[in-house]
Design an enzyme around this catalytic site. Structure first.
Site, PDB file in Angstrom:
ATOM      1  N   ARG A 149      24.242  11.800  -6.359  1.00  0.00           N
ATOM      2  CA  ARG A 149      23.171  12.765  -6.093  1.00  0.00           C
ATOM      3  C   ARG A 149      23.027  13.112  -4.608  1.00  0.00           C
ATOM      4  NH1 ARG A 149      18.515  12.444  -6.877  1.00  0.00           N
ATOM      5  NH2 ARG A 149      18.188  14.508  -7.762  1.00  0.00           N
TER       6      ARG A 149
ATOM      7  N   GLY B  62      11.690  18.483 -16.015  1.00  0.00           N
ATOM      8  CA  GLY B  62      11.798  18.902 -14.628  1.00  0.00           C
ATOM      9  C   GLY B  62      10.738  18.365 -13.692  1.00  0.00           C
TER      10      GLY B  62
ATOM     11  N   CYS C 252      37.026   6.869  -0.537  1.00  0.00           N
ATOM     12  CA  CYS C 252      37.846   7.481   0.510  1.00  0.00           C
ATOM     13  C   CYS C 252      37.370   8.898   0.777  1.00  0.00           C
ATOM     14  CB  CYS C 252      39.294   7.491   0.075  1.00  0.00           C
ATOM     15  SG  CYS C 252      39.887   5.826  -0.096  1.00  0.00           S
TER      16      CYS C 252
ATOM     17  N   TYR D 103      20.019  10.051 -13.698  1.00  0.00           N
ATOM     18  CA  TYR D 103      21.165  10.802 -13.176  1.00  0.00           C
ATOM     19  C   TYR D 103      22.013  10.013 -12.177  1.00  0.00           C
ATOM     20  CZ  TYR D 103      18.453  14.479 -15.382  1.00  0.00           C
ATOM     21  OH  TYR D 103      17.737  15.222 -16.292  1.00  0.00           O
TER      22      TYR D 103
ATOM     23  N   PRO E 239      10.620  15.482 -20.516  1.00  0.00           N
ATOM     24  CA  PRO E 239      10.835  14.768 -19.252  1.00  0.00           C
ATOM     25  C   PRO E 239      11.980  13.765 -19.365  1.00  0.00           C
ATOM     26  CG  PRO E 239       8.983  13.823 -20.440  1.00  0.00           C
ATOM     27  CD  PRO E 239       9.448  14.989 -21.256  1.00  0.00           C
ATOM     28  N   GLY E 240      12.861  13.774 -18.400  1.00  0.00           N
ATOM     29  CA  GLY E 240      13.918  12.759 -18.353  1.00  0.00           C
ATOM     30  C   GLY E 240      13.691  11.896 -17.136  1.00  0.00           C
TER      31      GLY E 240
ATOM     32  N   TYR F  48      23.466  16.959  -4.125  1.00  0.00           N
ATOM     33  CA  TYR F  48      22.230  17.736  -3.944  1.00  0.00           C
ATOM     34  C   TYR F  48      21.547  17.473  -2.610  1.00  0.00           C
ATOM     35  CZ  TYR F  48      22.631  17.226  -9.053  1.00  0.00           C
ATOM     36  OH  TYR F  48      23.072  17.167 -10.339  1.00  0.00           O
TER      37      TYR F  48
HETATM   38  N1  LLP Z   1      15.321  19.769 -20.741  1.00  0.00           N
HETATM   39  C1  LLP Z   1      16.395  20.510 -20.440  1.00  0.00           C
HETATM   40  C2  LLP Z   1      16.731  21.645 -21.294  1.00  0.00           C
HETATM   41  C3  LLP Z   1      17.189  20.183 -19.339  1.00  0.00           C
HETATM   42  O1  LLP Z   1      18.248  20.932 -19.056  1.00  0.00           O
HETATM   43  C4  LLP Z   1      16.846  19.079 -18.539  1.00  0.00           C
HETATM   44  C5  LLP Z   1      17.650  18.713 -17.379  1.00  0.00           C
HETATM   45  C6  LLP Z   1      15.722  18.324 -18.883  1.00  0.00           C
HETATM   46  C7  LLP Z   1      14.965  18.704 -19.995  1.00  0.00           C
HETATM   47  C8  LLP Z   1      15.291  17.115 -18.122  1.00  0.00           C
HETATM   48  O2  LLP Z   1      14.980  17.379 -16.796  1.00  0.00           O
HETATM   49  P1  LLP Z   1      14.281  16.245 -15.908  1.00  0.00           P
HETATM   50  O3  LLP Z   1      12.890  16.009 -16.445  1.00  0.00           O
HETATM   51  O4  LLP Z   1      15.107  15.008 -16.025  1.00  0.00           O
HETATM   52  O5  LLP Z   1      14.301  16.785 -14.530  1.00  0.00           O
HETATM   53  N2  LLP Z   1      21.651  16.026 -12.451  1.00  0.00           N
HETATM   54  C9  LLP Z   1      20.484  16.625 -11.836  1.00  0.00           C
HETATM   55  C10 LLP Z   1      19.472  17.068 -12.838  1.00  0.00           C
HETATM   56  C11 LLP Z   1      20.029  18.017 -13.850  1.00  0.00           C
HETATM   57  C12 LLP Z   1      19.039  18.273 -14.919  1.00  0.00           C
HETATM   58  C13 LLP Z   1      19.636  19.029 -16.041  1.00  0.00           C
HETATM   59  N3  LLP Z   1      18.723  19.318 -17.080  1.00  0.00           N
HETATM   60  C14 LLP Z   1      19.883  15.628 -10.851  1.00  0.00           C
HETATM   61  O6  LLP Z   1      20.445  14.566 -10.672  1.00  0.00           O
HETATM   62  O7  LLP Z   1      18.885  15.917 -10.211  1.00  0.00           O
END
Ligand code: LLP
Length: 463
Positions: free
Chosen positions: A360, A278, A391, A421, A321-322, A364
């Site tokens: 996105r 996150g 469209c 994402y 972290p993603g 969002y």
């Molecule tokens: N761990 C869990 C359990 C999660 O559900 C998520 C993201 C992450 C880690 C990784 O979060 P990050 O570090 O990438 O923020 N589609 C949305 C984000 C949805 C995230 C869902 N879970 C966007 O485009 O902002």
């Protein structure tokens, strides 16, 4: 391509409509290092390159739209996270942000683990040789088949998300003669300051088991009784695109409180806590993300302090972290198709992609920046909205940004920070063909996910 001047559009701050923009940047040719990956560079002649390759060449070879991923940047970010957390903690890259076999190999080479949340992600991870014990399996409604595959593969942990799942995973493991390592995902009741759809720790939502009302304590009670499960810890993920560490602080404190309660009730000290992912990244120059070493220090201080005051040994911490790893490593390259000035409003710039490659903004209200990358321009700034070819009037890629007023069809523009994402949430809306992901490094470019073709579309259409 000839570059005709456009009819006077709204260009000066005093005639601009309301929006998220501030003032036009002083120099439209400057690329803010905060939002562009590390090998992106604009040469003297104005052409932008990544990994030593000019965008015009990339567009010619791979077409547009396309995502270009800076491999050196990706690897450097993996190392920064791994080094920041050291040997005392584990970093699980969240595959949902973007996953492919090349990514899985790089993660392994750089010493990271992987968080998956579907059978498809698990298959990709295993196909690329990620050892199962380095995989964490997530999801709020894992199917019986998914649970079976995860247990059978021997994943390092399954993160349990409901009371039903505690029983399902335990039964599956027992049936397969295994004892599955699990964590329980709890919702800690924190309101993360982010978009509602990506906040996940307040109580009124689908993920996790609430600490409130003793629900999580009850989940622990049940999990500890089941032979098929080895409960190794508690998991909390509070949301996405978060800059403020206060939410993590509250989350860590509440998770540690639960560990203390578990110790008091069962005489067991659970050895691990996972604080989720996150962490926010810079989408525009206004965003100021924290560095991994600051995050690691803050989290480990909070957990150590809370454990000391509860008289617990500090558990092993993990994070997921993603976005913070892959987000900043890629940009989307588009070719401008039309430029439509709307008197007194703004100029609409239509590109050859749109909400099918970046949902996105529509979903969002996300903010992005954009730059002209195929040449330098000293024309004055014009306020633009970059839109796609779908469209739908909500098909917006960049809501408000400035591009040079001599922008013309055929120009290449790039939207940075699209590594997370975007490809992973891409769609075939209007039967768009999902763009390729091209890894660029040291003057070489290599497709890691190829562009979809019309044959791909027709292959699924079996009627
Ligand atoms: N761990 C869990 C359990 C999660 O559900 C998520 C993201 C992450 C880690 C990784 O979060 P990050 O570090 O990438 O923020 N589609 C949305 C984000 C949805 C995230 C869902 N879970 C966007 O485009 O902002």
């Amino acid at each position: 391509m000839s570059r005709s001047a456009h009819p006077a559009g709204p260009r000066h701050a005093d005639v601009l409509p309301e929006g998220h923009w501030t003032a036009p940047p002083a120099d439209l040719n400057a690329l803010d290092a905060k939002v562009w990956s590390r090998t992106v560079d604009r040469a003297e002649d104005g052409v932008v390159s990544v990994g030593g390759i000019e965008v015009a060449r990339l567009a010619e070879e791979f077409g547009t739209p396309a995502y270009f991923l800076d491999e050196d940047d990706f690897r450097a970010r993996c190392r920064a996270w791994r080094d920041a957390f050291g040997t005392e903690a584990d970093v699980f890259y969240a595959g949902k942000a973007f996953l492919s076999r090349a990514i899985v190999r790089w993660l392994q080479e750089e010493g990271l683990n992987l968080d998956v949340c579907s059978a498809g992600e698990l298959t990709t991870a295993l196909a690329a040789g990620m050892p199962a014990e380095r995989i964490a399996y997530h999801g709020n409604n894992k199917s019986p088949e998914e649970i079976e595959r995860a247990v059978e593969a021997g994943v390092g942990r399954i993160v349990l998300d409901s009371f039903q799942e505690i029983v399902r995973v335990a039964h599956t493991a027992e049936r397969l003669g295994k004892r599955q390592r699990v964590q329980i995902r709890v919702t800690v009741g924190v309101e993360a300051h982010t978009h509602e759809f990506i906040a996940t720790a307040h109580e009124d939502q689908k993920f996790g088991i609430a600490l409130a009302g003793g629900q999580a304590a009850e989940a622990v009670r049940r999990a500890l009784k089941l032979d098929g499960l080895e409960l190794i810890g508690i998991h909390s993920h509070i949301g996405s695109q978060i800059f403020d560490m206060a939410g993590f602080e509250v989350s860590a404190r509440r998770v540690v409180q639960l560990l203390a309660e578990v110790r008091d009730e069962h005489g067991v000290e659970l050895p691990e806590i996972d604080l989720g992912g996150g962490l926010g990244i810079a989408y525009t120059s206004d965003d100021d993300p924290r560095e991994p070493h600051e995050i690691a220090k803050a989290l480990s201080e909070i957990v150590t302090r809370e454990c000391e005051s509860a008289g617990l040994a500090t558990p092993r911490i993990s994070v997921e972290p993603g976005r913070a790893i892959v987000g900043p490593t890629a940009f989307t390259l588009y070719r401008v198709g039309t430029v439509k000035p709307l008197e007194g409003l703004r100029t609409y710039v239509s590109v050859d992609g749109g909400m099918s490659d970046n949902i996105r903004t529509a979903l969002y209200d996300a903010e992005y920046t954009v730059a002209l990358v195929s040449r330098r321009s000293d024309a004055e700034p014009m306020l633009v909205r970059v839109v796609g070819k779908h469209c739908e009037s909500g098909d917006i890629v960049v809501k408000d940004a400035f591009l040079p007023a001599d922008l013309a069809p055929g120009d290449l523009i790039a939207v940075p920070a699209t590594g997370a994402y975007c490809r992973s949430m891409a769609s075939n809306y209007n039967h768009a063909l999902r763009p390729p992901v091209v890894a660029v490094k040291d003057g070489e470019a290599r497709v890691i996910v190829r562009r979809e073709t019309e044959e791909d579309l027709l292959r699924l259409d079996v009627g």
